[in-house]
Design a protein around this motif. Sequence first.
Motif, short mmCIF file in Angstrom:
data_model
loop_
_atom_site.label_atom_id
_atom_site.label_comp_id
_atom_site.label_asym_id
_atom_site.label_seq_id
_atom_site.Cartn_x
_atom_site.Cartn_y
_atom_site.Cartn_z
N SER A 1 0.84 -1.20 0.00
CA SER A 1 0.00 0.00 0.00
C SER A 1 0.88 1.25 0.00
N PRO A 2 1.60 1.50 -1.11
CA PRO A 2 2.55 2.61 -1.14
C PRO A 2 1.85 3.97 -1.21
N ASN A 3 2.41 4.92 -0.48
CA ASN A 3 1.75 6.21 -0.28
C ASN A 3 2.80 7.31 -0.22
N VAL A 4 2.66 8.31 -1.07
CA VAL A 4 3.60 9.44 -1.10
C VAL A 4 2.84 10.73 -0.82
N VAL A 5 3.31 11.48 0.17
CA VAL A 5 2.70 12.76 0.53
C VAL A 5 3.72 13.86 0.28
N VAL A 6 3.34 14.85 -0.49
CA VAL A 6 4.21 15.98 -0.81
C VAL A 6 3.69 17.22 -0.11
N LEU A 7 4.50 17.80 0.79
CA LEU A 7 4.09 19.05 1.41
C LEU A 7 4.32 20.18 0.42
N ALA B 1 5.44 24.01 -8.82
CA ALA B 1 6.14 22.91 -9.48
C ALA B 1 6.01 21.62 -8.68
N ALA B 2 6.07 21.73 -7.36
CA ALA B 2 5.94 20.55 -6.50
C ALA B 2 4.57 19.90 -6.67
N THR B 3 3.53 20.72 -6.75
CA THR B 3 2.19 20.17 -6.94
C THR B 3 2.05 19.50 -8.30
N MET B 4 2.57 20.13 -9.34
CA MET B 4 2.50 19.52 -10.67
C MET B 4 3.29 18.22 -10.73
N LEU B 5 4.45 18.18 -10.12
CA LEU B 5 5.21 16.93 -10.08
C LEU B 5 4.43 15.83 -9.40
N THR B 6 3.74 16.18 -8.32
CA THR B 6 2.93 15.19 -7.60
C THR B 6 1.85 14.60 -8.52
N LEU B 7 1.18 15.46 -9.23
CA LEU B 7 0.10 14.99 -10.10
C LEU B 7 0.65 14.15 -11.26
N GLN B 8 1.79 14.55 -11.79
CA GLN B 8 2.37 13.78 -12.89
C GLN B 8 2.87 12.42 -12.41
N TYR B 9 3.41 12.37 -11.20
CA TYR B 9 3.82 11.08 -10.64
C TYR B 9 2.60 10.18 -10.41
N PRO C 1 0.14 4.60 -11.29
CA PRO C 1 -1.20 4.43 -10.71
C PRO C 1 -1.26 3.46 -9.54
N GLY C 2 -0.23 2.65 -9.35
CA GLY C 2 -0.22 1.72 -8.23
C GLY C 2 0.28 2.34 -6.93
N THR D 1 -5.68 9.72 -4.96
CA THR D 1 -4.36 9.95 -5.54
C THR D 1 -4.50 11.05 -6.58
N GLY D 2 -3.39 11.75 -6.81
CA GLY D 2 -3.41 12.83 -7.79
C GLY D 2 -4.19 14.04 -7.35
N THR D 3 -4.22 14.32 -6.04
CA THR D 3 -4.97 15.46 -5.53
C THR D 3 -4.05 16.51 -4.93
N PHE D 4 -4.59 17.73 -4.82
CA PHE D 4 -3.96 18.81 -4.06
C PHE D 4 -5.01 19.22 -3.04
#
Length: 227
Positions: free
Chosen positions: A120-126, A157-165, A170-171, A215-218
Motif C-alpha cells: 500500500s505505497p503512499n507518497v505525501v508531498v508538502l 512545481a511541486a504540486t504539478m510533479l505530484t500529479l504527474q507522478y 497508478p499503483g 491519488t493525484g490530488t492537491f
Amino acid sequence: MTVTLITGANKGIGFETARQLVQLGHTVYLGARDVERGGKAAAEIGVRSVQLDVTDDASVGSALAEVGAAEDHLDVLVHNAGVLETGLDGPAALRSFDTNAVGIVRVTEAALPLLRRSSSPNVVVLSSSAGSFWAVTNPERAEFGLPLALYSASKAAATMLTLQYAKAHPGIRFNALEPGPTATDMTAAFGIGRPVEESARVVVRLATQGPDGPTGTFQDEAGALPW
C-alpha cells in the motif's frame, strides 16, 4: 509494520509528523541533512535517523540504500524538506527549485523500487497554497499579499510533479498537501502560524490513508483545493 521515510524531519512539521506516526506504530526514518541534528532529533522521539540531503544525489541514494537494506520496502514517503527564499535572484531561484521541486524528483526516483515492494505505497508531498493561481489571485486569501515569488513558483512545481507522478504510477498514491499556516523557523519572520502539532495531524491523515484513498490530488485539511 508500516515503514515511513520523512525528509527534512529534524524540526518543524517533519519532526512532529515523525513523532505522531511512531506513536501510531510506524517504523519511521527521520531524514536530515545534518547527521548530528538528525540523530539527536530521532533519539528524542524514538525513531531512526538517516543522513539525507535532498539536493545531493549521492546523499539521497545512500539514504534509500540504507532504508532498503534494513527494511526491504517503503510504505510511506513524506516529502517535507523545503526552503523559503525571500530574495529574488538567480542563486536564490536555484536553491528554491533544487530543494522544493528537484528534491522531490531525486528522492522519489530513488524510492520507487522500495515503494513498489509495499502492499500500500503512499507518497505525501508538502506543497503550499502559495503555489496556487487560485489562491494568489484571490483578495480574500492570505496568499494574495505574500510577496514570495520563488517559494510560490517552486511549490507550484511541486504540486504539478505530484500529479504527474500519480499519473505515471497508478499503483502508488501521490498527493500534494497544504498543511496550513504553521509557526516554524521558516515562517518566523512573518510571525504567523498555528502550532506544528495541528498541521502535522493533517500530514498524518494523508500518510495513514488506506489503499482506497485518493491519488493525484492537491488538498488541505478541508479537502481538495483549486489551483
